[in-house]
Scaffold this motif. Structure first.
Motif, PDB file in Angstrom:
ATOM      1  N   LYS A  79       0.825  -1.227  -0.090  1.00 55.68           N
ATOM      2  CA  LYS A  79       0.040  -0.207  -0.173  1.00 55.68           C
ATOM      3  C   LYS A  79       0.822   1.502   0.106  1.00 55.68           C
ATOM      4  O   LYS A  79       2.097   1.373   0.560  1.00 55.68           O
ATOM      5  N   PHE A  80       0.394   2.458  -0.677  1.00 52.94           N
ATOM      6  CA  PHE A  80       0.976   3.540  -0.744  1.00 52.94           C
ATOM      7  C   PHE A  80       0.356   4.581   0.005  1.00 52.94           C
ATOM      8  O   PHE A  80      -0.798   5.006  -0.229  1.00 52.94           O
ATOM      9  N   ASN A  81       1.332   5.592   0.668  1.00 53.08           N
ATOM     10  CA  ASN A  81       0.756   6.755   1.076  1.00 53.08           C
ATOM     11  C   ASN A  81       0.387   7.710  -0.075  1.00 53.08           C
ATOM     12  O   ASN A  81       1.015   7.564  -1.146  1.00 53.08           O
ATOM     13  N   PRO A  82      -0.183   8.918   0.368  1.00 51.73           N
ATOM     14  CA  PRO A  82      -0.601   9.921  -0.785  1.00 51.73           C
ATOM     15  C   PRO A  82       0.632  10.342  -1.601  1.00 51.73           C
ATOM     16  O   PRO A  82       1.613  10.581  -0.989  1.00 51.73           O
ATOM     17  N   SER A  83       0.254  10.389  -2.861  1.00 47.69           N
ATOM     18  CA  SER A  83       1.444  10.932  -3.700  1.00 47.69           C
ATOM     19  C   SER A  83       2.787  10.018  -3.811  1.00 47.69           C
ATOM     20  O   SER A  83       3.799  10.664  -4.471  1.00 47.69           O
ATOM     21  N   CYS A  84       2.837   9.001  -3.255  1.00 44.53           N
ATOM     22  CA  CYS A  84       3.908   8.244  -3.007  1.00 44.53           C
ATOM     23  C   CYS A  84       4.331   7.289  -4.272  1.00 44.53           C
ATOM     24  O   CYS A  84       3.246   6.942  -4.886  1.00 44.53           O
ATOM     25  N   TRP A  85       5.572   6.981  -4.527  1.00 44.51           N
ATOM     26  CA  TRP A  85       5.827   6.043  -5.778  1.00 44.51           C
ATOM     27  C   TRP A  85       7.031   5.219  -5.251  1.00 44.51           C
ATOM     28  O   TRP A  85       7.800   5.538  -4.363  1.00 44.51           O
ATOM     29  N   ILE A  86       7.183   4.399  -6.213  1.00 42.83           N
ATOM     30  CA  ILE A  86       8.174   3.273  -6.005  1.00 42.83           C
ATOM     31  C   ILE A  86       8.902   2.978  -7.487  1.00 42.83           C
ATOM     32  O   ILE A  86       8.270   2.906  -8.190  1.00 42.83           O
ATOM     33  N   GLY A  87      10.597   3.347  -7.557  1.00 47.55           N
ATOM     34  CA  GLY A  87      10.911   2.895  -8.892  1.00 47.55           C
ATOM     35  C   GLY A  87      12.267   2.507  -8.873  1.00 47.55           C
ATOM     36  O   GLY A  87      12.903   2.528  -7.758  1.00 47.55           O
ATOM     37  N   THR A  88      12.719   1.806  -9.914  1.00 49.59           N
ATOM     38  CA  THR A  88      14.042   1.482 -10.039  1.00 49.59           C
ATOM     39  C   THR A  88      15.045   2.321 -10.408  1.00 49.59           C
ATOM     40  O   THR A  88      14.647   3.046 -11.427  1.00 49.59           O
ATOM     41  N   GLU A  89      16.196   2.419 -10.208  1.00 44.92           N
ATOM     42  CA  GLU A  89      17.402   3.227 -10.712  1.00 44.92           C
ATOM     43  C   GLU A  89      18.574   2.317 -10.869  1.00 44.92           C
ATOM     44  O   GLU A  89      18.669   1.289 -10.054  1.00 44.92           O
ATOM     45  N   ASP A  90      19.435   3.087 -11.655  1.00 48.58           N
ATOM     46  CA  ASP A  90      20.982   2.273 -11.662  1.00 48.58           C
ATOM     47  C   ASP A  90      20.635   0.775 -12.000  1.00 48.58           C
ATOM     48  O   ASP A  90      19.846   0.527 -12.795  1.00 48.58           O
ATOM     49  N   GLY A  91      21.208  -0.114 -11.138  1.00 47.53           N
ATOM     50  CA  GLY A  91      20.883  -1.621 -11.431  1.00 47.53           C
ATOM     51  C   GLY A  91      19.666  -2.205 -10.653  1.00 47.53           C
ATOM     52  O   GLY A  91      19.768  -3.463 -10.622  1.00 47.53           O
ATOM     53  N   GLY A  92      18.655  -1.237 -10.367  1.00 46.80           N
ATOM     54  CA  GLY A  92      17.575  -2.075  -9.667  1.00 46.80           C
ATOM     55  C   GLY A  92      16.651  -2.830 -10.617  1.00 46.80           C
ATOM     56  O   GLY A  92      16.221  -2.409 -11.644  1.00 46.80           O
ATOM     57  N   ILE A  93      16.091  -4.040  -9.990  1.00 45.75           N
ATOM     58  CA  ILE A  93      15.071  -4.645 -10.418  1.00 45.75           C
ATOM     59  C   ILE A  93      14.071  -5.138  -9.563  1.00 45.75           C
ATOM     60  O   ILE A  93      14.239  -5.245  -8.424  1.00 45.75           O
ATOM     61  N   ILE A  94      13.009  -4.831  -9.956  1.00 47.42           N
ATOM     62  CA  ILE A  94      11.591  -5.523  -9.371  1.00 47.42           C
ATOM     63  C   ILE A  94      11.089  -6.916  -9.574  1.00 47.42           C
ATOM     64  O   ILE A  94      10.800  -6.674 -11.067  1.00 47.42           O
ATOM     65  N   ASN A  95      10.993  -7.896  -9.025  1.00 46.39           N
ATOM     66  CA  ASN A  95      10.572  -9.135  -9.306  1.00 46.39           C
ATOM     67  C   ASN A  95       9.193  -9.467  -8.486  1.00 46.39           C
ATOM     68  O   ASN A  95       9.295  -9.935  -7.496  1.00 46.39           O
ATOM     69  N   ALA A  96       8.059  -9.194  -9.053  1.00 44.19           N
ATOM     70  CA  ALA A  96       6.801  -9.197  -8.491  1.00 44.19           C
ATOM     71  C   ALA A  96       6.083 -10.376  -9.200  1.00 44.19           C
ATOM     72  O   ALA A  96       5.476  -9.949 -10.226  1.00 44.19           O
ATOM     73  N   VAL A  97       6.180 -11.584  -8.745  1.00 48.82           N
ATOM     74  CA  VAL A  97       5.352 -12.817  -9.550  1.00 48.82           C
ATOM     75  C   VAL A  97       4.250 -13.404  -8.583  1.00 48.82           C
ATOM     76  O   VAL A  97       4.718 -13.995  -7.502  1.00 48.82           O
ATOM     77  N   GLY A  98       3.034 -13.256  -8.793  1.00 53.94           N
ATOM     78  CA  GLY A  98       1.980 -13.661  -7.915  1.00 53.94           C
ATOM     79  C   GLY A  98       1.515 -14.947  -8.874  1.00 53.94           C
ATOM     80  O   GLY A  98       2.088 -15.292 -10.003  1.00 53.94           O
ATOM     81  N   THR A  99       0.663 -15.800  -8.243  1.00 50.61           N
ATOM     82  CA  THR A  99       0.329 -17.127  -8.713  1.00 50.61           C
ATOM     83  C   THR A  99      -1.474 -16.946  -8.778  1.00 50.61           C
ATOM     84  O   THR A  99      -2.051 -16.392  -7.877  1.00 50.61           O
ATOM     85  N   LYS A 100      -1.620 -17.850  -9.820  1.00 48.73           N
ATOM     86  CA  LYS A 100      -3.169 -18.082  -9.990  1.00 48.73           C
ATOM     87  C   LYS A 100      -3.453 -19.772  -9.642  1.00 48.73           C
ATOM     88  O   LYS A 100      -2.433 -20.528  -9.709  1.00 48.73           O
ATOM     89  N   ALA A 101      -4.391 -19.833  -8.738  1.00 41.36           N
ATOM     90  CA  ALA A 101      -4.903 -21.010  -8.299  1.00 41.36           C
ATOM     91  C   ALA A 101      -5.055 -22.035  -9.714  1.00 41.36           C
ATOM     92  O   ALA A 101      -5.374 -21.750 -10.766  1.00 41.36           O
ATOM     93  N   THR A 102      -4.233 -23.144  -9.553  1.00 42.68           N
ATOM     94  CA  THR A 102      -4.413 -24.208 -10.372  1.00 42.68           C
ATOM     95  C   THR A 102      -5.478 -25.347 -10.127  1.00 42.68           C
ATOM     96  O   THR A 102      -5.749 -26.306 -11.059  1.00 42.68           O
TER      97      THR A 102
END
Length: 205
Positions: A79-102
């Motif tokens: 969750k994010f507070n008002p006007s806040c953001w998250i972002g990658t810089e330089d060598g940054g990577i975000i790996n966000a992998v959710g799953t669906k029920a099988t």
């Protein structure tokens, strides 16, 4: 002690010492007060390899630059507070992998990026009034290394009135698969822009 699945909890501990017969001699220590919380607040940059834990709800309390690898596991709510953001810089990577029920016995473990006022998922933020609105937070920006990944994620209530911000802006090659964008309100001064904004630099995403 099993941490309860709610925003916070108080617990009190003490120790009683006795002899082996448990009679004639005992002493009790003073109590210790411990407060548990299931909310983890992120208010500084991420500069080393980091893995979130899906049992917590994460609150992005200020703008956060990701300068290393950030792993967001299936089922995590951010969750994010008002006007806040998250972002990658330089060598940054975000790996966000959710799953669906099988199978019928499994449950979806989607990853949510949402407003601090959204009480429908995760732990309720104490300052929340339970009525999230479009553009409550700014979005996610991918400018770091190529290779960020968003799979089975939900992006909601993001955007900005006149900042040209979007729920997810890609400025480097990334993967976006089976994600949902809803309740976002992304505008710039002249016209609306998409909730998912893939820039020229992200060609091949």
């Amino acid at each position: 002690y099993e941490v309860p699945n709610k925003s916070e909890s108080d617990a009190y501990y003490y120790c009683v010492a006795t002899n082996t017969a448990k009679e004639g001699c005992s002493a009790r220590t003073d109590g210790i007060h411990v407060k548990f919380t299931m909310i983890k607040t992120i208010d500084s940059d991420i500069n080393k390899y980091t893995e979130f834990d899906s049992k917590y709800t994460y609150l992005i309390a200020s703008d956060v630059h990701v300068n290393a690898t950030l792993i967001i596991p299936a089922g995590t709510v951010i969750k994010f507070n008002p006007s806040c953001w998250i972002g990658t810089e330089d060598g940054g990577i975000i790996n966000a992998v959710g799953t669906k029920a099988t199978t019928e016995t499994e449950q979806d473990k989607l990853i949510y990026f949402t407003s601090y006022r959204d009480n429908s998922v995760g732990i309720t933020i104490p300052e929340s009034n339970g009525t999230p609105e479009r553009a409550d937070w700014e979005g996610i920006r991918i400018k770091g290394a190529s290779g960020s990944k968003f799979v089975n994620c939900i992006f909601e209530y993001a955007g900005a009135e006149y900042n040209n911000e979007t729920a997810l802006k890609l400025e480097n090659k990334s993967t976006v698969q089976d994600c949902i964008f809803r309740y976002n309100d992304c505008k710039d001064i002249s016209d609306k822009v998409g909730a998912l904004n893939i820039r020229e630099e992200a060609e091949g995403s």
